[in-house]
Design an enzyme around this catalytic site. Structure first.
Site, PDB file in Angstrom:
ATOM      1  CB  CYS A 115       1.023  -2.213   5.038  1.00 50.62           C
ATOM      2  SG  CYS A 115       1.347  -3.100   5.869  1.00 50.62           S
TER       3      CYS A 115
ATOM      4  CB  THR B  50       2.386  -2.109  10.832  1.00 53.52           C
ATOM      5  OG1 THR B  50       1.387  -2.821  10.426  1.00 53.52           O
ATOM      6  CG2 THR B  50       1.652  -0.638  11.359  1.00 53.52           C
TER       7      THR B  50
ATOM      8  CG  HIS C 266      11.028 -23.387  12.171  1.00 49.60           C
ATOM      9  ND1 HIS C 266      11.134 -23.683  14.026  1.00 49.60           N
ATOM     10  CD2 HIS C 266      12.864 -23.436  12.382  1.00 49.60           C
ATOM     11  CE1 HIS C 266      12.586 -24.333  14.240  1.00 49.60           C
ATOM     12  NE2 HIS C 266      13.396 -23.850  13.378  1.00 49.60           N
TER      13      HIS C 266
ATOM     14  CG  HIS D 249       9.214 -27.747  11.022  1.00 49.34           C
ATOM     15  ND1 HIS D 249       9.394 -27.506  12.099  1.00 49.34           N
ATOM     16  CD2 HIS D 249      11.145 -28.375  11.144  1.00 49.34           C
ATOM     17  CE1 HIS D 249      10.151 -27.138  13.309  1.00 49.34           C
ATOM     18  NE2 HIS D 249      11.546 -27.377  12.300  1.00 49.34           N
TER      19      HIS D 249
ATOM     20  CG  ASP E 270      -0.154   0.282   2.510  1.00 48.89           C
ATOM     21  OD1 ASP E 270       0.433   0.268   2.776  1.00 48.89           O
ATOM     22  OD2 ASP E 270      -1.175   0.234   3.804  1.00 48.89           O
TER      23      ASP E 270
HETATM   24  C1  RB5 Z   1      -1.724   3.095   6.517  1.00 52.87           C
HETATM   25  O1  RB5 Z   1      -2.051   4.125   7.117  1.00 52.87           O
HETATM   26  C2  RB5 Z   1      -1.431   1.323   7.671  1.00 52.87           C
HETATM   27  O2  RB5 Z   1      -2.903   1.735   8.013  1.00 52.87           O
HETATM   28  C3  RB5 Z   1      -1.434   0.909   6.821  1.00 52.87           C
HETATM   29  O3  RB5 Z   1      -0.005   0.760   5.903  1.00 52.87           O
HETATM   30  C4  RB5 Z   1      -0.502  -0.932   7.583  1.00 52.87           C
HETATM   31  O4  RB5 Z   1       0.291  -0.654   8.453  1.00 52.87           O
HETATM   32  C5  RB5 Z   1      -2.413  -1.317   7.508  1.00 52.87           C
HETATM   33  O5  RB5 Z   1      -1.722  -2.656   8.935  1.00 52.87           O
END
Ligand code: RB5
Length: 142
Positions: free
Chosen positions: A64, A66, A97, A133, A7
């Protein structure tokens, strides 16, 4: 072929990862997003996961902000084992694993240098093929 997608929160890191894959001579297919405009991570997580699950691509990389949301989305596709990694130990262990087939990264969490090391570790580490595994992975699929 490696499927890659992000994203807007993972867009900058995705550019760096794609440059790195190219430098390594590895082929990839970019499933978007293609601009830094705000967008919805499940669309890109699903697109990459479907490319891997269908066999179109051998591995996937999803990014993304996080790495959390896009890994959750990727893991909804049957056959996908997406692993969110913030260090090389986890990247190595999840290949050995879990036979993880999708790597998730957080573009706002890990710096570029570490992220590229994680990518290399993920791509270069084989599955252990240990019986225990294999058994545990089969239990994930139900
Ligand atoms: C976008 O602002 C953010 O929410 C997305 O990139 C991600 O971190 C979601 O888990």
């Amino acid at each position: 072929m490696i499927a890659i997608g992000s994203d807007h929160g993972g867009f900058a890191l995705k550019q760096a990862v794609m440059r790195h894959l190219k430098d390594r001579g590895l082929e990839y297919k970019d499933f978007g997003t293609y601009t830094e405009e705000s967008c919805d991570y499940p669309e890109y997580g699903r697109a990459v996961a479907q490319a891997v699950a269908s066999g179109e691509c051998e591995r996937g990389i999803v990014i993304c902000g996080t790495g959390i949301g896009i890994s959750i989305a990727a893991n909804k596709v049957p056959g996908i084992r997406a692993a969110l990694c913030t260090d090389c130990f986890c990247a190595e262990a999840t290949r050995q694993h879990n036979d993880a087939n999708v790597l998730a990264l957080g573009g706002r969490v890990v710096g570029e240098g570490l992220a590229l090391k994680i990518v290399d570790t993920f791509l270069d580490t084989p599955f252990s093929n240990d019986e225990r595994h294999i058994r545990r992975i089969a239990k994930i699929e139900g």
